[in-house]
Write a protein that holds these residues in place. Structure first.
Motif, PDB file in Angstrom:
ATOM      1  N   ALA A 178      -0.507   4.835   4.020  1.00 50.62           N
ATOM      2  CA  ALA A 178      -1.708   4.537   3.244  1.00 50.62           C
ATOM      3  C   ALA A 178      -1.739   5.359   1.958  1.00 50.62           C
ATOM      4  N   SER A 179      -2.618   4.997   1.047  1.00 56.64           N
ATOM      5  CA  SER A 179      -2.807   5.785  -0.178  1.00 56.64           C
ATOM      6  C   SER A 179      -3.171   7.213   0.199  1.00 56.64           C
ATOM      7  N   GLY A 180      -2.497   8.183  -0.437  1.00 54.74           N
ATOM      8  CA  GLY A 180      -2.749   9.588  -0.130  1.00 54.74           C
ATOM      9  C   GLY A 180      -1.900  10.145   0.986  1.00 54.74           C
ATOM     10  N   ALA A 181      -0.992   9.321   1.518  1.00 57.10           N
ATOM     11  CA  ALA A 181      -0.151   9.781   2.632  1.00 57.10           C
ATOM     12  C   ALA A 181       0.951  10.726   2.179  1.00 57.10           C
ATOM     13  N   GLY A 182       1.263  10.707   0.862  1.00 51.34           N
ATOM     14  CA  GLY A 182       2.304  11.604   0.348  1.00 51.34           C
ATOM     15  C   GLY A 182       3.517  10.886  -0.214  1.00 51.34           C
ATOM     16  N   LYS A 183       3.471   9.561  -0.288  1.00 52.33           N
ATOM     17  CA  LYS A 183       4.638   8.791  -0.737  1.00 52.33           C
ATOM     18  C   LYS A 183       5.025   9.128  -2.175  1.00 52.33           C
ATOM     19  N   SER A 184       4.065   9.100  -3.082  1.00 51.78           N
ATOM     20  CA  SER A 184       4.363   9.363  -4.492  1.00 51.78           C
ATOM     21  C   SER A 184       4.842  10.791  -4.697  1.00 51.78           C
ATOM     22  N   THR A 185       4.238  11.740  -3.985  1.00 56.30           N
ATOM     23  CA  THR A 185       4.674  13.135  -4.088  1.00 56.30           C
ATOM     24  C   THR A 185       6.120  13.279  -3.636  1.00 56.30           C
ATOM     25  N   LEU A 186       6.474  12.580  -2.569  1.00 59.26           N
ATOM     26  CA  LEU A 186       7.845  12.652  -2.063  1.00 59.26           C
ATOM     27  C   LEU A 186       8.828  12.080  -3.078  1.00 59.26           C
ATOM     28  N   LEU A 187       8.476  10.976  -3.719  1.00 60.53           N
ATOM     29  CA  LEU A 187       9.341  10.415  -4.750  1.00 60.53           C
ATOM     30  C   LEU A 187       9.494  11.377  -5.928  1.00 60.53           C
ATOM     31  N   LYS A 188       8.405  12.028  -6.314  1.00 60.36           N
ATOM     32  CA  LYS A 188       8.464  12.976  -7.426  1.00 60.36           C
ATOM     33  C   LYS A 188       9.373  14.160  -7.105  1.00 60.36           C
ATOM     34  N   LEU A 189       9.406  14.563  -5.853  1.00 59.02           N
ATOM     35  CA  LEU A 189      10.343  15.619  -5.450  1.00 59.02           C
ATOM     36  C   LEU A 189      11.778  15.127  -5.586  1.00 59.02           C
ATOM     37  N   MET A 190      12.032  13.894  -5.160  1.00 55.30           N
ATOM     38  CA  MET A 190      13.383  13.336  -5.239  1.00 55.30           C
ATOM     39  C   MET A 190      13.842  13.189  -6.684  1.00 55.30           C
ATOM     40  N   PHE A 191      12.889  12.946  -7.586  1.00 56.17           N
ATOM     41  CA  PHE A 191      13.197  12.780  -9.001  1.00 56.17           C
ATOM     42  C   PHE A 191      13.199  14.118  -9.735  1.00 56.17           C
ATOM     43  N   CYS A 192      12.885  15.189  -9.009  1.00 58.68           N
ATOM     44  CA  CYS A 192      12.844  16.540  -9.580  1.00 58.68           C
ATOM     45  C   CYS A 192      11.703  16.708 -10.582  1.00 58.68           C
ATOM     46  N   ALA A 193      10.690  15.848 -10.510  1.00 65.04           N
ATOM     47  CA  ALA A 193       9.499  16.037 -11.328  1.00 65.04           C
ATOM     48  C   ALA A 193       8.618  17.128 -10.721  1.00 65.04           C
ATOM     49  N   LEU A 194       8.786  17.350  -9.428  1.00 67.49           N
ATOM     50  CA  LEU A 194       8.134  18.449  -8.710  1.00 67.49           C
ATOM     51  C   LEU A 194       9.197  19.196  -7.925  1.00 67.49           C
ATOM     52  N   ARG A 195       8.887  20.436  -7.564  1.00 65.44           N
ATOM     53  CA  ARG A 195       9.787  21.205  -6.710  1.00 65.44           C
ATOM     54  C   ARG A 195       9.072  21.541  -5.411  1.00 65.44           C
ATOM     55  N   PRO A 196       9.818  21.629  -4.313  1.00 66.01           N
ATOM     56  CA  PRO A 196       9.176  21.951  -3.036  1.00 66.01           C
ATOM     57  C   PRO A 196       8.539  23.338  -3.060  1.00 66.01           C
ATOM     58  N   THR A 197       7.434  23.469  -2.367  1.00 70.07           N
ATOM     59  CA  THR A 197       6.826  24.788  -2.188  1.00 70.07           C
ATOM     60  C   THR A 197       7.647  25.610  -1.203  1.00 70.07           C
ATOM     61  N   ARG A 198       8.124  24.932  -0.175  1.00 71.30           N
ATOM     62  CA  ARG A 198       9.008  25.548   0.825  1.00 71.30           C
ATOM     63  C   ARG A 198      10.017  24.506   1.273  1.00 71.30           C
ATOM     64  N   ASN A 205      21.205  21.482  -4.474  1.00 74.02           N
ATOM     65  CA  ASN A 205      19.930  22.069  -4.052  1.00 74.02           C
ATOM     66  C   ASN A 205      19.001  22.128  -5.259  1.00 74.02           C
ATOM     67  N   VAL A 206      17.986  21.263  -5.272  1.00 79.62           N
ATOM     68  CA  VAL A 206      17.116  21.121  -6.433  1.00 79.62           C
ATOM     69  C   VAL A 206      16.447  22.436  -6.815  1.00 79.62           C
ATOM     70  N   ALA A 207      16.073  23.242  -5.832  1.00 83.52           N
ATOM     71  CA  ALA A 207      15.358  24.484  -6.112  1.00 83.52           C
ATOM     72  C   ALA A 207      16.196  25.466  -6.925  1.00 83.52           C
ATOM     73  N   ARG A 208      17.503  25.316  -6.881  1.00 86.33           N
ATOM     74  CA  ARG A 208      18.389  26.254  -7.575  1.00 86.33           C
ATOM     75  C   ARG A 208      18.851  25.751  -8.942  1.00 86.33           C
ATOM     76  N   LEU A 209      18.405  24.566  -9.327  1.00 85.73           N
ATOM     77  CA  LEU A 209      18.873  23.984 -10.585  1.00 85.73           C
ATOM     78  C   LEU A 209      17.992  24.402 -11.755  1.00 85.73           C
ATOM     79  N   GLY A 210      18.639  24.690 -12.885  1.00 87.66           N
ATOM     80  CA  GLY A 210      17.915  24.990 -14.100  1.00 87.66           C
ATOM     81  C   GLY A 210      17.525  23.702 -14.815  1.00 87.66           C
ATOM     82  N   THR A 211      16.835  23.851 -15.934  1.00 82.49           N
ATOM     83  CA  THR A 211      16.330  22.702 -16.675  1.00 82.49           C
ATOM     84  C   THR A 211      17.435  21.754 -17.098  1.00 82.49           C
ATOM     85  N   LYS A 212      18.536  22.286 -17.640  1.00 82.06           N
ATOM     86  CA  LYS A 212      19.637  21.434 -18.097  1.00 82.06           C
ATOM     87  C   LYS A 212      20.298  20.708 -16.934  1.00 82.06           C
ATOM     88  N   ALA A 213      20.456  21.386 -15.810  1.00 78.31           N
ATOM     89  CA  ALA A 213      21.095  20.771 -14.649  1.00 78.31           C
ATOM     90  C   ALA A 213      20.226  19.654 -14.075  1.00 78.31           C
TER      91      ALA A 213
END
Length: 218
Positions: free
Chosen positions: A36-56, A65-73
């Motif tokens: 459903a809306s608000g379930a977290g689908k869009s947030t999960l996609l944004k993590l996959m696209f590296c628009a967001l980074r995981p908190t943990r 490993n996305v958390a270890r990549l710099g801006t250029k990478a």
């Protein structure tokens, strides 16, 4: 291709959007993210696209490993990821051709190749005759096809689509999903977020269901 290990995403105010997500999407798969809306689908996609980074937790895309990549990478990694946003994100003052060409221009491709590849992908989605139109003059289905053309013009390894059939009628929805199926048939890994039950029931694909930011079914 895409691996998540105990991933959490928390926003300000301790709002937990994703909770302990562990999942894997294999190369060449076509997977639906349901919920459903608000379930977290869009947030999960944004993590996959590296628009967001995981908190943990750990998120690996193409083994990186996305958390270890710099801006250029991250910018380089994104060249292999096509994204179809829920609100299209087309630039209203640029033509259809220019909107699609942007995705090639940022890779530094030669101008001649950009024009050829842009025309080719617009022909594939049935919009070669709309090259010089501005997005506001297109129907919703046509704008969606432009967004898909832009996502596919770089021949990405991964294609992420957020509610790609939202607000479209059944016929137009079938056209859009056909384009995504074609991309998958060429080897692109496709992840589609949707809450359209009819779409999910008619598709013979793996469905990962989210509820309140958690994986309820996979």
């Amino acid at each position: 291709m895409i691996q998540l290990f105990h991933v959490y995403k928390t926003f300000s105010g301790d709002q937990q959007a994703l909770v302990d997500i562990t999942m894997e999407i294999e190369k060449g798969e076509f997977v639906y993210l349901a919920g459903a809306s608000g379930a977290g689908k869009s947030t999960l996609l944004k993590l996959m696209f590296c628009a967001l980074r995981p908190t943990r937790g750990q998120l690996l895309v193409n083994g990186r490993n996305v958390a270890r990549l710099g801006t250029k990478a991250i910018a380089y990694l994104r060249r292999n990821i096509g994204v179809v946003f829920q609100d299209f994100k087309l630039l209203p003052r640029l033509t259809v051709e220019e909107n699609v060409a942007i995705a090639r221009e940022i890779t530094g491709a030669p101008r001649r190749d950009i024009r050829r590849q842009t025309y080719s992908i617009l022909k594939e989605v049935g919009l070669a005759h709309k090259l010089h139109q501005l997005p506001p003059r297109l129907s919703g289905g046509e704008q969606q096809r432009v967004a898909i053309a832009r996502a596919l013009v770089n021949e990405p390894q991964i294609l992420l689509a957020d509610e790609p059939t939202g607000n479209l009628d059944e016929e137009r929805s079938a056209e859009i999903m056909g384009l995504l199926e074609q991309a998958n048939n060429r080897g692109t890994t496709v992840v589609v977020a949707t809450h359209d039950r009819n779409l999910l029931e008619s598709a013979n694909r793996r469905v990962i269901t989210l509820e309140d930011g958690r994986v309820a079914e996979r």
